[in-house]
Write an enzyme that holds these catalytic residues in place. Structure first.
Site, PDB file in Angstrom:
ATOM      1  N   ASP A   1       0.869  -1.172   0.000  1.00 21.40           N
ATOM      2  CA  ASP A   1       0.000   0.000   0.000  1.00 21.40           C
ATOM      3  C   ASP A   1       0.910   1.228   0.000  1.00 21.40           C
ATOM      4  O   ASP A   1       2.133   1.127  -0.184  1.00 21.40           O
ATOM      5  CB  ASP A   1      -0.996  -0.030   1.170  1.00 21.40           C
ATOM      6  CG  ASP A   1      -0.345   0.194   2.535  1.00 21.40           C
ATOM      7  OD1 ASP A   1       0.907   0.285   2.610  1.00 21.40           O
ATOM      8  OD2 ASP A   1      -1.078   0.281   3.540  1.00 21.40           O
ATOM      9  N   HIS A   2       0.311   2.406   0.212  1.00 22.33           N
ATOM     10  CA  HIS A   2       1.097   3.648   0.199  1.00 22.33           C
ATOM     11  C   HIS A   2       2.179   3.643   1.278  1.00 22.33           C
ATOM     12  O   HIS A   2       3.280   4.143   1.066  1.00 22.33           O
ATOM     13  CB  HIS A   2       0.172   4.857   0.380  1.00 22.33           C
ATOM     14  CG  HIS A   2      -0.692   4.769   1.608  1.00 22.33           C
ATOM     15  ND1 HIS A   2      -1.740   3.871   1.720  1.00 22.33           N
ATOM     16  CD2 HIS A   2      -0.640   5.434   2.797  1.00 22.33           C
ATOM     17  CE1 HIS A   2      -2.304   4.007   2.916  1.00 22.33           C
ATOM     18  NE2 HIS A   2      -1.654   4.945   3.594  1.00 22.33           N
TER      19      HIS A   2
ATOM     20  N   CYS B   1       3.244  -3.070   4.042  1.00 22.24           N
ATOM     21  CA  CYS B   1       2.373  -1.940   4.381  1.00 22.24           C
ATOM     22  C   CYS B   1       3.072  -1.188   5.516  1.00 22.24           C
ATOM     23  O   CYS B   1       4.279  -1.351   5.723  1.00 22.24           O
ATOM     24  CB  CYS B   1       0.954  -2.383   4.719  1.00 22.24           C
ATOM     25  SG  CYS B   1       0.759  -3.449   6.165  1.00 22.24           S
ATOM     26  N   GLY B   2       2.348  -0.356   6.239  1.00 18.21           N
ATOM     27  CA  GLY B   2       2.998   0.418   7.291  1.00 18.21           C
ATOM     28  C   GLY B   2       3.539  -0.474   8.400  1.00 18.21           C
ATOM     29  O   GLY B   2       4.682  -0.332   8.835  1.00 18.21           O
ATOM     30  N   THR B   3       2.700  -1.396   8.833  1.00 17.14           N
ATOM     31  CA  THR B   3       3.085  -2.295   9.928  1.00 17.14           C
ATOM     32  C   THR B   3       3.369  -3.721   9.462  1.00 17.14           C
ATOM     33  O   THR B   3       3.981  -4.492  10.199  1.00 17.14           O
ATOM     34  CB  THR B   3       1.945  -2.394  10.961  1.00 17.14           C
ATOM     35  OG1 THR B   3       0.782  -2.907  10.271  1.00 17.14           O
ATOM     36  CG2 THR B   3       1.621  -1.036  11.570  1.00 17.14           C
TER      37      THR B   3
ATOM     38  N   HIS C   1      10.261 -23.992   8.872  1.00 10.34           N
ATOM     39  CA  HIS C   1       9.256 -24.692   9.681  1.00 10.34           C
ATOM     40  C   HIS C   1       7.840 -24.577   9.129  1.00 10.34           C
ATOM     41  O   HIS C   1       7.057 -25.524   9.244  1.00 10.34           O
ATOM     42  CB  HIS C   1       9.236 -24.126  11.113  1.00 10.34           C
ATOM     43  CG  HIS C   1      10.491 -24.390  11.885  1.00 10.34           C
ATOM     44  ND1 HIS C   1      10.508 -24.491  13.272  1.00 10.34           N
ATOM     45  CD2 HIS C   1      11.774 -24.565  11.493  1.00 10.34           C
ATOM     46  CE1 HIS C   1      11.745 -24.719  13.691  1.00 10.34           C
ATOM     47  NE2 HIS C   1      12.539 -24.767  12.621  1.00 10.34           N
TER      48      HIS C   1
ATOM     49  N   HIS D   1       7.111 -30.961  10.477  1.00 11.05           N
ATOM     50  CA  HIS D   1       6.628 -29.656   9.997  1.00 11.05           C
ATOM     51  C   HIS D   1       5.544 -29.835   8.935  1.00 11.05           C
ATOM     52  O   HIS D   1       4.554 -29.093   8.917  1.00 11.05           O
ATOM     53  CB  HIS D   1       7.791 -28.827   9.457  1.00 11.05           C
ATOM     54  CG  HIS D   1       8.776 -28.439  10.515  1.00 11.05           C
ATOM     55  ND1 HIS D   1       8.397 -27.916  11.736  1.00 11.05           N
ATOM     56  CD2 HIS D   1      10.139 -28.518  10.553  1.00 11.05           C
ATOM     57  CE1 HIS D   1       9.461 -27.683  12.468  1.00 11.05           C
ATOM     58  NE2 HIS D   1      10.531 -28.045  11.778  1.00 11.05           N
TER      59      HIS D   1
HETATM   60  C1  RB5 Z   1      -2.005   2.679   6.511  1.00 12.27           C
HETATM   61  O1  RB5 Z   1      -2.018   3.893   7.192  1.00 12.27           O
HETATM   62  C2  RB5 Z   1      -1.750   1.539   7.473  1.00 12.27           C
HETATM   63  O2  RB5 Z   1      -2.885   1.301   8.228  1.00 12.27           O
HETATM   64  C3  RB5 Z   1      -1.353   0.290   6.716  1.00 12.27           C
HETATM   65  O3  RB5 Z   1      -0.203   0.559   5.949  1.00 12.27           O
HETATM   66  C4  RB5 Z   1      -1.017  -0.924   7.548  1.00 12.27           C
HETATM   67  O4  RB5 Z   1      -0.095  -0.620   8.540  1.00 12.27           O
HETATM   68  C5  RB5 Z   1      -2.152  -1.694   8.052  1.00 12.27           C
HETATM   69  O5  RB5 Z   1      -2.007  -2.727   8.705  1.00 12.27           O
END
Ligand code: RB5
Length: 142
Positions: free
Chosen positions: A8-9, A65-67, A98, A134
């Site tokens: 994503d962004h 993504c961000g996280t 595994h 496994h």
């Molecule tokens: C976007 O702001 C953020 O929510 C996304 O990149 C991600 O971290 C979601 O899990």
């Protein structure tokens, strides 16, 4: 090896670095997007990466993504997908050996690009152990 990648962004900039790195290593890379830092929805990109793995169009996938959390949750809803959220090389190695993980998820707001590329290399370079215990454990949830 064919690798499919999406973000994503929040993961866009890191995705671009990963693509350059993988191409320099000789991997064939398919990029499903996103193609800018304009805000978008991560499941839009988790789905085509998961579907390509399901169809055998790519051996392994990478989602950023961000996280990394949203991407891993979305990808793991798809049958046959074992998406692993890894922010260290130990986990990246262990989840290939595994869990036979077929998608690596990372958070670009969690790891810097240097560590992220080491995690990518570890994930792609580590084979599944093919160990009977496994295989049995994977079959219990696949
Ligand atoms: C976007 O702001 C953020 O929510 C996304 O990149 C991600 O971290 C979601 O899990």
């Amino acid at each position: 090896m064919k690798v499919i990648i999406g973000s994503d962004h929040g993961g866009y900039a890191l995705k671009q670095e990963i693509i350059e790195h993988l191409k320099s290593r000789g991997f064939e890379v398919t990029d499903v997007g996103t193609h800018s830092e304009e805000s978008c929805d991560y499941p839009t990109y988790a789905k085509p990466v998961a579907e390509a793995i399901q169809k055998g169009e790519a051996e392994l996938g990478i989602l950023v993504c961000g996280t990394g959390i949203g991407m891993s949750m979305a990808a793991n809803k798809e049958k046959g997908i074992r998406a692993a959220l890894c922010h260290d090389t130990f986990s990246a190695k262990a989840t290939r050996e595994h869990n036979d993980a077929n998608i690596l998820c990372m958070g670009a707001r969690v790891v810097g690009p240097g560590l992220a590329l080491m995690i990518v290399d570890t994930f792609l370079d580590t084979p599944f152990s093919n160990d009977e215990r496994h295989i049995r454990r994977i079959s219990m949830y696949s």
